[in-house]
Motif scaffolding. Structure first.
Motif, PDB file in Angstrom:
ATOM      1  N   LEU A 264       0.830  -1.208   0.000  1.00 40.58           N
ATOM      2  CA  LEU A 264       0.000   0.000   0.000  1.00 40.58           C
ATOM      3  C   LEU A 264       0.863   1.257   0.000  1.00 40.58           C
ATOM      4  CD1 LEU A 264      -2.669  -1.026   2.682  1.00 40.58           C
ATOM      5  CD2 LEU A 264      -2.790  -1.317   0.202  1.00 40.58           C
ATOM      6  N   TRP A 265       0.276   2.359  -0.476  1.00 36.68           N
ATOM      7  CA  TRP A 265       0.943   3.652  -0.363  1.00 36.68           C
ATOM      8  C   TRP A 265       1.105   3.997   1.112  1.00 36.68           C
ATOM      9  CZ3 TRP A 265       3.090   5.892  -4.463  1.00 36.68           C
ATOM     10  CH2 TRP A 265       2.611   5.577  -5.732  1.00 36.68           C
ATOM     11  N   ARG A 266       2.178   4.685   1.428  1.00 42.64           N
ATOM     12  CA  ARG A 266       2.414   5.059   2.825  1.00 42.64           C
ATOM     13  C   ARG A 266       1.288   5.929   3.371  1.00 42.64           C
ATOM     14  NH1 ARG A 266       4.622   1.543   5.204  1.00 42.64           N
ATOM     15  NH2 ARG A 266       3.571   0.512   3.491  1.00 42.64           N
ATOM     16  N   ASP A 267       0.583   6.658   2.497  1.00 38.03           N
ATOM     17  CA  ASP A 267      -0.534   7.496   2.950  1.00 38.03           C
ATOM     18  C   ASP A 267      -1.743   6.661   3.350  1.00 38.03           C
ATOM     19  OD1 ASP A 267       1.007   9.686   2.398  1.00 38.03           O
ATOM     20  OD2 ASP A 267       0.093  10.088   0.437  1.00 38.03           O
ATOM     21  N   ASP A 268      -1.766   5.387   2.935  1.00 40.64           N
ATOM     22  CA  ASP A 268      -2.925   4.536   3.211  1.00 40.64           C
ATOM     23  C   ASP A 268      -2.722   3.623   4.408  1.00 40.64           C
ATOM     24  OD1 ASP A 268      -4.208   5.630   1.031  1.00 40.64           O
ATOM     25  OD2 ASP A 268      -3.471   4.097  -0.358  1.00 40.64           O
ATOM     26  N   VAL A 269      -1.645   3.781   5.142  1.00 39.72           N
ATOM     27  CA  VAL A 269      -1.382   2.953   6.325  1.00 39.72           C
ATOM     28  C   VAL A 269      -1.315   3.842   7.553  1.00 39.72           C
ATOM     29  CG1 VAL A 269      -0.150   1.244   4.962  1.00 39.72           C
ATOM     30  CG2 VAL A 269       1.124   3.093   6.023  1.00 39.72           C
ATOM     31  N   ALA A 270      -1.178   3.208   8.698  1.00 39.50           N
ATOM     32  CA  ALA A 270      -1.133   3.965   9.950  1.00 39.50           C
ATOM     33  C   ALA A 270       0.017   4.971   9.937  1.00 39.50           C
ATOM     34  CB  ALA A 270      -0.981   3.004  11.125  1.00 39.50           C
ATOM     35  N   GLU A 271      -0.217   6.136  10.514  1.00 41.94           N
ATOM     36  CA  GLU A 271       0.795   7.197  10.524  1.00 41.94           C
ATOM     37  C   GLU A 271       2.081   6.762  11.195  1.00 41.94           C
ATOM     38  OE1 GLU A 271      -0.741  10.770  12.127  1.00 41.94           O
ATOM     39  OE2 GLU A 271      -2.367  10.972  10.660  1.00 41.94           O
ATOM     40  N   THR A 272       1.955   5.845  12.135  1.00 44.55           N
ATOM     41  CA  THR A 272       3.151   5.408  12.864  1.00 44.55           C
ATOM     42  C   THR A 272       4.037   4.485  12.019  1.00 44.55           C
ATOM     43  OG1 THR A 272       1.873   3.578  13.798  1.00 44.55           O
ATOM     44  CG2 THR A 272       2.011   5.605  15.096  1.00 44.55           C
ATOM     45  N   ASP A 273       3.470   3.900  10.963  1.00 41.21           N
ATOM     46  CA  ASP A 273       4.213   2.944  10.146  1.00 41.21           C
ATOM     47  C   ASP A 273       4.931   3.641   8.995  1.00 41.21           C
ATOM     48  OD1 ASP A 273       3.295   0.948  11.773  1.00 41.21           O
ATOM     49  OD2 ASP A 273       1.686   0.323  10.435  1.00 41.21           O
ATOM     50  N   LYS A 274       5.975   4.360   9.321  1.00 37.75           N
ATOM     51  CA  LYS A 274       6.736   5.054   8.287  1.00 37.75           C
ATOM     52  C   LYS A 274       7.629   4.087   7.509  1.00 37.75           C
ATOM     53  CE  LYS A 274       6.890   9.461  10.756  1.00 37.75           C
ATOM     54  NZ  LYS A 274       7.776  10.506  11.328  1.00 37.75           N
ATOM     55  N   HIS A 275       7.918   2.949   8.139  1.00 39.87           N
ATOM     56  CA  HIS A 275       8.770   1.953   7.501  1.00 39.87           C
ATOM     57  C   HIS A 275       8.038   0.618   7.448  1.00 39.87           C
ATOM     58  CE1 HIS A 275      12.143   4.776   7.770  1.00 39.87           C
ATOM     59  NE2 HIS A 275      11.736   5.031   9.009  1.00 39.87           N
ATOM     60  N   ILE A 276       8.597  -0.337   6.701  1.00 39.05           N
ATOM     61  CA  ILE A 276       7.923  -1.617   6.501  1.00 39.05           C
ATOM     62  C   ILE A 276       8.487  -2.705   7.409  1.00 39.05           C
ATOM     63  CG2 ILE A 276       7.469  -3.467   4.838  1.00 39.05           C
ATOM     64  CD1 ILE A 276       7.485  -1.336   2.648  1.00 39.05           C
ATOM     65  N   PHE A 277       9.772  -2.967   7.329  1.00 38.40           N
ATOM     66  CA  PHE A 277      10.350  -4.063   8.104  1.00 38.40           C
ATOM     67  C   PHE A 277      10.603  -3.678   9.561  1.00 38.40           C
ATOM     68  CE2 PHE A 277      11.781  -4.968   3.702  1.00 38.40           C
ATOM     69  CZ  PHE A 277      11.146  -6.190   3.533  1.00 38.40           C
ATOM     70  N   PHE A 278      11.350  -2.591   9.751  1.00 38.19           N
ATOM     71  CA  PHE A 278      11.717  -2.179  11.101  1.00 38.19           C
ATOM     72  C   PHE A 278      11.308  -0.727  11.323  1.00 38.19           C
ATOM     73  CE2 PHE A 278      14.432  -5.703  10.036  1.00 38.19           C
ATOM     74  CZ  PHE A 278      14.440  -6.468  11.189  1.00 38.19           C
ATOM     75  N   ASN A 279      10.545  -0.520  12.385  1.00 38.28           N
ATOM     76  CA  ASN A 279      10.010   0.810  12.672  1.00 38.28           C
ATOM     77  C   ASN A 279      10.355   1.236  14.094  1.00 38.28           C
ATOM     78  OD1 ASN A 279       8.574   2.990  11.533  1.00 38.28           O
ATOM     79  ND2 ASN A 279       6.732   2.454  12.688  1.00 38.28           N
ATOM     80  N   ASP A 280      11.500   0.739  14.600  1.00 39.20           N
ATOM     81  CA  ASP A 280      11.926   1.063  15.962  1.00 39.20           C
ATOM     82  C   ASP A 280      12.510   2.465  16.014  1.00 39.20           C
ATOM     83  OD1 ASP A 280      11.225  -1.547  16.256  1.00 39.20           O
ATOM     84  OD2 ASP A 280      13.264  -2.308  16.490  1.00 39.20           O
ATOM     85  N   PRO A 281      12.546   3.080  17.191  1.00 33.72           N
ATOM     86  CA  PRO A 281      13.123   4.426  17.315  1.00 33.72           C
ATOM     87  C   PRO A 281      14.592   4.482  16.882  1.00 33.72           C
ATOM     88  CG  PRO A 281      11.828   3.893  19.251  1.00 33.72           C
ATOM     89  CD  PRO A 281      11.928   2.638  18.461  1.00 33.72           C
ATOM     90  N   THR A 282      15.346   3.402  17.149  1.00 32.61           N
ATOM     91  CA  THR A 282      16.787   3.423  16.845  1.00 32.61           C
ATOM     92  C   THR A 282      17.182   2.500  15.693  1.00 32.61           C
ATOM     93  OG1 THR A 282      17.198   1.705  18.503  1.00 32.61           O
ATOM     94  CG2 THR A 282      17.355   4.012  19.235  1.00 32.61           C
ATOM     95  N   TYR A 283      16.215   1.775  15.146  1.00 24.02           N
ATOM     96  CA  TYR A 283      16.529   0.859  14.045  1.00 24.02           C
ATOM     97  C   TYR A 283      15.350   0.829  13.085  1.00 24.02           C
ATOM     98  CZ  TYR A 283      18.771  -3.118  11.702  1.00 24.02           C
ATOM     99  OH  TYR A 283      19.405  -3.930  10.787  1.00 24.02           O
ATOM    100  N   THR A 284      15.567   1.333  11.883  1.00 22.61           N
ATOM    101  CA  THR A 284      14.523   1.401  10.872  1.00 22.61           C
ATOM    102  C   THR A 284      14.990   0.680   9.601  1.00 22.61           C
ATOM    103  OG1 THR A 284      15.314   3.476   9.908  1.00 22.61           O
ATOM    104  CG2 THR A 284      13.807   3.636  11.794  1.00 22.61           C
TER     105      THR A 284
END
Length: 456
Positions: A94-114
């Motif tokens: 999906l387009w990034r605009d169509d997913v949750a705002e917190t999910d800026k990344h796909i695999f890793f969305n941690d504060p220190t590892y993306t």
């Protein structure tokens, strides 16, 4: 008793021919006109294209099912540390605009590892697999999942009956070549009088298809001319053409066949299956034996000098990067005006430059061609551009090396190619087993619920 007449019919896929004769086979006439002719009609449509789509869809469905089973095994460990991990993977298309705002990344969305750090550590999935196979350090369970899921999804073919724990036999030419020679003898065809090592070297050569055909023909038959064996219903010359990668007509390979469809062993699996579906079991066995020799050479090219498939893929990645850097240097230094033509412009479907070959470019001037250029087409295109460069003495060694690799079509290899289809499951099984055994030391659930996955 009335006179006897004979009616002869020649029935084809899109026509019916007829002729009427007397018992002595003299053509008869009706109102002064000879009674023969043909009726032509539209050929039947076997819906081959739709069948191909259905086959691909079923294959994709089975792959997704295997991945879901792996997710169920890893979910109890991954969900507590990253509840949205599998959700992000599911929504990755999906387009990034169509997913949750917190999910800026796909695999890793941690504060220190993306994803940025992930791709910096592992440019491709094969870099990750190699790391997990070689390292005994504790890894994030999400990394282990990504590697295991990929190996389970891309599991290789099951055509090779060699024991899955005997990797050496999978790669050994001499493990099955005697069987092929015995098959020739059993079918009344003279065995190929050539040394195994010489045949292997010819199959592994990077020559063009025509040059490889000539080399194989000379090696196997010498000064003799290959003949059609009508008792075995096989053309010896057709076998050599097929083994060299040439396109061969079914009725040229099997003299007793009427099918004039053409195919090569480099065709997609669905296309080859389509041809096999029209042949007899004996004819299919001929293709299976010759294909085993052909696929062995492709598999050896895929492995390069690596011990495993993933290690070889990492080397391909590094070689591609090295070649790209080298090519850009020579173009910028000696052919600056050609830079856009080689790396950016797309004029038509006939363009065979880097854009058409890789599709991995940020700036494209034109529309990407529908079909990607093959490595051979790309090498031929680049060679035509750079072969007349008069480089400095300092660049001579690198330039000659580049020209040689362009000539033998090994320049700028890609990880994803037609070679992937010939990889047997045993090689991927070895990688999966190694990763699971390593990870079991810090992921105990693998030993509790995954004994079958590790040992079978």
């Amino acid at each position: 008793m009335g006179k006897m007449y004979y009616l002869g019919l020649d029935i084809g896929t899109n026509s019916v021919g007829y002729a009427v004769t007397d018992p002595s086979y003299h053509l008869l006439k009706f109102k002064g006109e000879p009674m023969w002719g043909a009726h032509v009609f539209a050929a039947g449509n076997q819906s081959a294209e739709r069948r191909s789509f259905r086959t691909s869809r079923r294959r994709l469905d089975r792959r997704q099912q295997r991945v879901k089973l792996v997710q169920e095994i890893f979910a109890p460990v991954i969900s507590p540390i990253d509840p949205r991990f599998f959700i992000r993977l599911h929504e990755s298309a999906l387009w990034r605009d169509d997913v949750a705002e917190t999910d800026k990344h796909i695999f890793f969305n941690d504060p220190t590892y993306t994803d940025k750090e992930y791709y910096s550590d592992y440019p491709t999935i094969h870099h990750l697999i190699v790391d997990l196979m070689e390292s005994s350090e504790k890894h994030d369970p999400r990394l282990v999942y990504l590697a295991v899921a990929w190996l389970v999804a891309h599991r290789g073919h099951f055509l090779n009956e060699v024991d899955k724990d005997k990797i050496g036999d999978v790669l050994s030419f001499d493990a099955f070549y005697p069987e092929f020679l015995a098959f020739l003898s059993d079918n009344g065809v003279s065995p190929w009088v050539c040394e195994s090592k010489a045949l292997q070297a010819t199959l592994l050569s990077r020559n063009s298809v025509n040059d490889k055909y000539k080399a194989l023909k000379s090696l196997i038959f010498g000064s003799q001319k290959p003949e059609d064996n009508f008792d075995a219903n096989i053309s010896e010359d057709g076998l050599i053409q097929l083994l060299a990668g040439k396109k061969v007509k079914v009725n040229k390979l099997f003299p007793q066949e009427s099918n004039d469809a053409s195919f090569t062993l480099n065709d997609k699996e669905d296309a080859i299956e389509e041809i096999l579906g029209t042949l007899t079991p004996d004819e299919c066995e001929w293709i299976a034996h010759i294909r085993r020799l052909f696929d062995w050479a492709i598999m050896k090219h895929a492995l390069k000098d690596g011990r495993t498939i993933s290690e070889s893929k990492v080397k391909l990645y590094e070689q591609h990067h090295h070649d790209l850097t080298q090519l850009k240097y020579f173009v910028k230094t000696y052919l600056a005006k050609e830079y856009d033509d080689i790396f950016r412009n797309v004029d038509s479907e006939t363009t065979k430059n880097y854009v058409a070959y890789s599709y991995h470019v940020k700036e494209v001037k034109g529309t990407l061609p529908k079909n990607k250029a093959t490595q051979e087409e790309f090498c031929k295109y680049v060679l035509g551009k750079v072969k007349n460069i008069e480089c400095s003495e300092a660049d001579k060694v690198d330039f000659d090396e580049m020209i040689q690799r362009l000539t033998d079509n090994s320049f700028m290899p890609k990880q994803v190619s037609g070679e992937n289809r010939v990889i047997p499951y045993q090689l991927y099984y070895y990688e999966l087993k190694t990763i699971l055994n390593k990870a079991a030391s810090y992921l105990p659930f693998l030993t509790q619920c995954g004994k079958d996955a590790i040992s079978n």
